[in-house]
Scaffold this active site. Structure first.
Site, PDB file in Angstrom:
ATOM      1  N   ALA A   1       4.295   1.243   8.066  1.00  0.00           N
ATOM      2  CA  ALA A   1       5.269   0.205   8.444  1.00  0.00           C
ATOM      3  C   ALA A   1       4.715  -0.683   9.555  1.00  0.00           C
ATOM      4  O   ALA A   1       4.466  -0.217  10.662  1.00  0.00           O
ATOM      5  CB  ALA A   1       6.566   0.860   8.902  1.00  0.00           C
TER       6      ALA A   1
ATOM      7  N   ILE B   1       0.850  -1.207   0.000  1.00  0.00           N
ATOM      8  CA  ILE B   1       0.000   0.000   0.000  1.00  0.00           C
ATOM      9  C   ILE B   1       0.879   1.249   0.000  1.00  0.00           C
ATOM     10  O   ILE B   1       0.606   2.230  -0.713  1.00  0.00           O
ATOM     11  CB  ILE B   1      -0.966  -0.015   1.209  1.00  0.00           C
ATOM     12  CG1 ILE B   1      -1.758  -1.335   1.235  1.00  0.00           C
ATOM     13  CG2 ILE B   1      -1.930   1.167   1.139  1.00  0.00           C
ATOM     14  CD1 ILE B   1      -2.613  -1.532   2.478  1.00  0.00           C
TER      15      ILE B   1
ATOM     16  N   TYR C   1      -2.160  -9.479  16.012  1.00  0.00           N
ATOM     17  CA  TYR C   1      -2.025  -8.439  14.983  1.00  0.00           C
ATOM     18  C   TYR C   1      -3.068  -7.332  15.216  1.00  0.00           C
ATOM     19  O   TYR C   1      -2.741  -6.143  15.338  1.00  0.00           O
ATOM     20  CB  TYR C   1      -2.179  -9.058  13.580  1.00  0.00           C
ATOM     21  CG  TYR C   1      -2.402  -8.032  12.493  1.00  0.00           C
ATOM     22  CD1 TYR C   1      -1.458  -7.020  12.267  1.00  0.00           C
ATOM     23  CD2 TYR C   1      -3.548  -8.057  11.685  1.00  0.00           C
ATOM     24  CE1 TYR C   1      -1.672  -6.064  11.270  1.00  0.00           C
ATOM     25  CE2 TYR C   1      -3.753  -7.124  10.694  1.00  0.00           C
ATOM     26  CZ  TYR C   1      -2.817  -6.131  10.488  1.00  0.00           C
ATOM     27  OH  TYR C   1      -3.024  -5.179   9.510  1.00  0.00           O
TER      28      TYR C   1
ATOM     29  N   HIS D   1      -3.362 -13.052   0.652  1.00  0.00           N
ATOM     30  CA  HIS D   1      -4.577 -12.366   0.199  1.00  0.00           C
ATOM     31  C   HIS D   1      -5.226 -13.092  -0.982  1.00  0.00           C
ATOM     32  O   HIS D   1      -4.533 -13.685  -1.818  1.00  0.00           O
ATOM     33  CB  HIS D   1      -4.261 -10.909  -0.146  1.00  0.00           C
ATOM     34  CG  HIS D   1      -3.871 -10.126   1.081  1.00  0.00           C
ATOM     35  ND1 HIS D   1      -2.961  -9.110   1.072  1.00  0.00           N
ATOM     36  CD2 HIS D   1      -4.267 -10.253   2.372  1.00  0.00           C
ATOM     37  CE1 HIS D   1      -2.818  -8.636   2.304  1.00  0.00           C
ATOM     38  NE2 HIS D   1      -3.608  -9.313   3.114  1.00  0.00           N
TER      39      HIS D   1
ATOM     40  N   GLY E   1       9.227  -5.019   2.240  1.00  0.00           N
ATOM     41  CA  GLY E   1       9.070  -4.087   1.113  1.00  0.00           C
ATOM     42  C   GLY E   1      10.090  -4.354   0.015  1.00  0.00           C
ATOM     43  O   GLY E   1      10.982  -5.198   0.166  1.00  0.00           O
TER      44      GLY E   1
ATOM     45  N   ARG F   1     -11.221 -22.060   8.031  1.00  0.00           N
ATOM     46  CA  ARG F   1     -10.062 -21.723   8.864  1.00  0.00           C
ATOM     47  C   ARG F   1     -10.567 -21.158  10.187  1.00  0.00           C
ATOM     48  O   ARG F   1     -11.570 -20.422  10.202  1.00  0.00           O
ATOM     49  CB  ARG F   1      -9.195 -20.660   8.180  1.00  0.00           C
ATOM     50  CG  ARG F   1      -8.401 -21.211   7.018  1.00  0.00           C
ATOM     51  CD  ARG F   1      -7.515 -20.159   6.420  1.00  0.00           C
ATOM     52  NE  ARG F   1      -8.272 -18.986   5.994  1.00  0.00           N
ATOM     53  CZ  ARG F   1      -7.852 -18.098   5.113  1.00  0.00           C
ATOM     54  NH1 ARG F   1      -6.670 -18.237   4.556  1.00  0.00           N
ATOM     55  NH2 ARG F   1      -8.592 -17.062   4.790  1.00  0.00           N
TER      56      ARG F   1
HETATM   57  N1  LIG Z   1      -2.920  -5.190   2.835  1.00  0.00           N
HETATM   58  C1  LIG Z   1      -4.096  -5.124   3.490  1.00  0.00           C
HETATM   59  O1  LIG Z   1      -5.120  -5.634   3.012  1.00  0.00           O
HETATM   60  C2  LIG Z   1      -4.189  -4.401   4.806  1.00  0.00           C
HETATM   61  C3  LIG Z   1      -5.418  -4.385   5.474  1.00  0.00           C
HETATM   62  C4  LIG Z   1      -5.517  -3.698   6.676  1.00  0.00           C
HETATM   63  C5  LIG Z   1      -4.421  -3.012   7.181  1.00  0.00           C
HETATM   64  N2  LIG Z   1      -3.240  -3.044   6.535  1.00  0.00           N
HETATM   65  C6  LIG Z   1      -2.089  -2.298   7.099  1.00  0.00           C
HETATM   66  O2  LIG Z   1      -1.559  -1.487   6.064  1.00  0.00           O
HETATM   67  C7  LIG Z   1      -0.146  -1.336   6.210  1.00  0.00           C
HETATM   68  C8  LIG Z   1       0.538  -1.697   4.924  1.00  0.00           C
HETATM   69  O3  LIG Z   1       0.195  -3.028   4.563  1.00  0.00           O
HETATM   70  P1  LIG Z   1       0.874  -3.728   3.296  1.00  0.00           P
HETATM   71  O4  LIG Z   1      -0.043  -4.800   2.842  1.00  0.00           O
HETATM   72  O5  LIG Z   1       1.324  -2.686   2.342  1.00  0.00           O
HETATM   73  O6  LIG Z   1       2.146  -4.414   4.015  1.00  0.00           O
HETATM   74  P2  LIG Z   1       3.630  -4.601   3.461  1.00  0.00           P
HETATM   75  O7  LIG Z   1       4.228  -5.679   4.292  1.00  0.00           O
HETATM   76  O8  LIG Z   1       3.625  -4.766   1.982  1.00  0.00           O
HETATM   77  O9  LIG Z   1       4.310  -3.208   3.821  1.00  0.00           O
HETATM   78  C9  LIG Z   1       4.817  -2.903   5.089  1.00  0.00           C
HETATM   79  C10 LIG Z   1       6.115  -2.126   4.893  1.00  0.00           C
HETATM   80  O10 LIG Z   1       6.622  -1.727   6.171  1.00  0.00           O
HETATM   81  C11 LIG Z   1       8.014  -2.051   6.256  1.00  0.00           C
HETATM   82  N3  LIG Z   1       8.291  -2.274   7.688  1.00  0.00           N
HETATM   83  C12 LIG Z   1       7.707  -3.181   8.514  1.00  0.00           C
HETATM   84  N4  LIG Z   1       8.194  -3.069   9.763  1.00  0.00           N
HETATM   85  C13 LIG Z   1       9.109  -2.064   9.732  1.00  0.00           C
HETATM   86  C14 LIG Z   1       9.950  -1.464  10.711  1.00  0.00           C
HETATM   87  N5  LIG Z   1       9.968  -1.896  11.972  1.00  0.00           N
HETATM   88  N6  LIG Z   1      10.748  -0.447  10.334  1.00  0.00           N
HETATM   89  C15 LIG Z   1      10.755   0.007   9.058  1.00  0.00           C
HETATM   90  N7  LIG Z   1       9.975  -0.522   8.086  1.00  0.00           N
HETATM   91  C16 LIG Z   1       9.174  -1.550   8.419  1.00  0.00           C
HETATM   92  C17 LIG Z   1       8.179  -3.282   5.374  1.00  0.00           C
HETATM   93  O11 LIG Z   1       9.496  -3.475   4.912  1.00  0.00           O
HETATM   94  C18 LIG Z   1       7.211  -2.940   4.228  1.00  0.00           C
HETATM   95  O12 LIG Z   1       7.849  -2.166   3.226  1.00  0.00           O
HETATM   96  C19 LIG Z   1       0.240  -2.206   7.401  1.00  0.00           C
HETATM   97  O13 LIG Z   1       0.341  -1.380   8.526  1.00  0.00           O
HETATM   98  C20 LIG Z   1      -0.929  -3.165   7.530  1.00  0.00           C
HETATM   99  O14 LIG Z   1      -1.077  -3.614   8.863  1.00  0.00           O
HETATM  100  C21 LIG Z   1      -3.084  -3.727   5.347  1.00  0.00           C
END
Ligand SMILES: NC(=O)c1ccc[n+]([C@@H]2O[C@H](COP(=O)([O-])OP(=O)(O)OC[C@H]3O[C@@H](n4cnc5c(N)ncnc54)[C@H](O)[C@@H]3O)[C@@H](O)[C@H]2O)c1
Length: 324
Positions: free
Chosen positions: A73, A12, A140, A188, A36, A281
């Site tokens: 993040a 995202i 989570y 997903h 990432g 699940r």
């Molecule tokens: N994808 C979904 O459907 C969804 C739904 C609800 C909430 N979210 C939330 O949206 C956000 C983004 O989700 P996403 O699917 O893009 O996840 P993603 O794993 O693709 O992206 C997370 C990013 O954060 C970085 N990161 C994680 N921990 C870190 C740290 N301690 N320090 C620095 N960088 C760090 C990772 O390297 C990655 O680039 C998250 O917070 C997730 O909980 C996602």
């Protein structure tokens, strides 16, 4: 505007970076690249640091000014969070606290925070609005609720504004086809359906076909990743006139079953997609659909990708482009 985007190399976050760049703003990505990808971000400064590394974080942000921080993040695998709760609380709660400490130190005032529908736990109403009870059923969801509560308390006493967005299922890909979802492991539904169509892909499993839904499979709300990016950008405007803490649910407001999504993917890839029915699940509620009327009304959010076919087609363009 100059925006700091922690987690900007993720799914995202990278769409957010592209969105703000296309509007002519500057994005600075902060990421440890744990999940990432460097290929997902272009033409921007990168601060390569883990939010838990307080000393390096402080050095990198010292004296820097940003109009806002859009914080993606986090660790976000539900199953992993059950196995490693300490990792999730540390990364998602302590990491967010470290970031906010640096915002306070460096006079950075506006934060948009990625929360999740998982803070609500099992639904007790048909659609989930902001006032739905918050009873997360895994670490989570609990870690995100703790981070929200922490932000609410910090906003009450510091000159910080925070908008939390609880997304339902983020889905789809940038219209260019050159940027999309690439998690490993991928949990997903849409990418897993599309991957199953690629030669050598494993047969899709549908977990639970006996739920009390229109076709027996789980119903979820899918919201396009570019629509999410737009909401985050609008939140920065919203906080100019609305200081303090706010939280909104972000979804399309329509529920689609797993079989609806498979049919939509079949239209995108133009072939039948076989699947194997499997056991339910643990912890999967039958239906999860957002009531996003508060975001639509208060931050003037207008999701553009209301149709499931538009979402799956954009995802398929990315999967074709990336080869899986
Ligand atoms: N994808 C979904 O459907 C969804 C739904 C609800 C909430 N979210 C939330 O949206 C956000 C983004 O989700 P996403 O699917 O893009 O996840 P993603 O794993 O693709 O992206 C997370 C990013 O954060 C970085 N990161 C994680 N921990 C870190 C740290 N301690 N320090 C620095 N960088 C760090 C990772 O390297 C990655 O680039 C998250 O917070 C997730 O909980 C996602």
């Amino acid at each position: 505007m100059r925006l700091l985007i922690p987690g900007g190399a993720g799914y995202i976050g990278s769409h957010m970076v592209k969105y703000v760049q296309e509007l002519g703003h500057e994005a600075v990505v902060l990421d440890d690249f744990s999940t990432g990808h460097e290929w997902a971000i272009n033409d921007c400064e990168i601060l390569r640091v883990n939010l838990l590394d307080q000393d390096t974080l402080a050095q990198l942000l010292k004296g820097r000014s940003f109009d806002g921080v859009i914080h993606f993040a986090a660790k976000s695998l539900v199953g992993e969070s059950v196995q490693k709760p300490d990792l999730y609380y540390r990364n998602n709660v302590v990491g967010t606290l470290n970031l906010v400490n640096e915002m306070i130190t460096n006079d950075i005032h506006n934060l948009v925070f990625s929360s999740t529908a998982a803070i609500f736990g099992n639904p007790v109403t048909e659609k989930i609005a902001e006032d739905h009870p918050k009873n997360p059923i895994n670490p989570y969801g609990q870690s995100k609720l703790m981070a929200e509560n922490m932000l609410r308390d910090i906003c009450a006493v510091h000159d910080i504004n925070a908008t939390c967005f609880r997304y339902f299922n983020a889905a789809g890909a940038d219209r260019s086809g050159s940027l999309g979802e690439a998690h490993d492991p991928e949990t997903h539904l849409i990418p897993n359906i599309l991957k199953s169509t690629i030669p050598g892909g494993s047969v899709l499993k549908v977990f639970g076909t006996d739920y009390e839904t229109h076709d027996g499979t789980c119903v979820r709300d899918y919201v396009h990743v570019t629509d999410l990016a737009e909401a985050h950008f609008l939140a920065l405007e919203y906080m100019k006139d609305n200081s303090g803490f706010s939280a909104f649910n972000l979804g399309n407001g329509s529920g689609f079953s797993v079989l609806d999504v498979i049919r939509s993917c079949e239209r995108a890839v133009k072939k039948m997609i076989p699947f194997d029915p499997a056991m339910r699940r643990v912890g999967d509620p039958p239906v999860l659909v957002a009531d996003s009327s508060a975001a639509i009304c208060k931050i003037s959010w207008e999701p553009k990708f209301g149709s499931l076919d538009a979402i799956t087609q954009s995802a398929w363009r990315w999967h074709e482009h990336s080869g899986g």
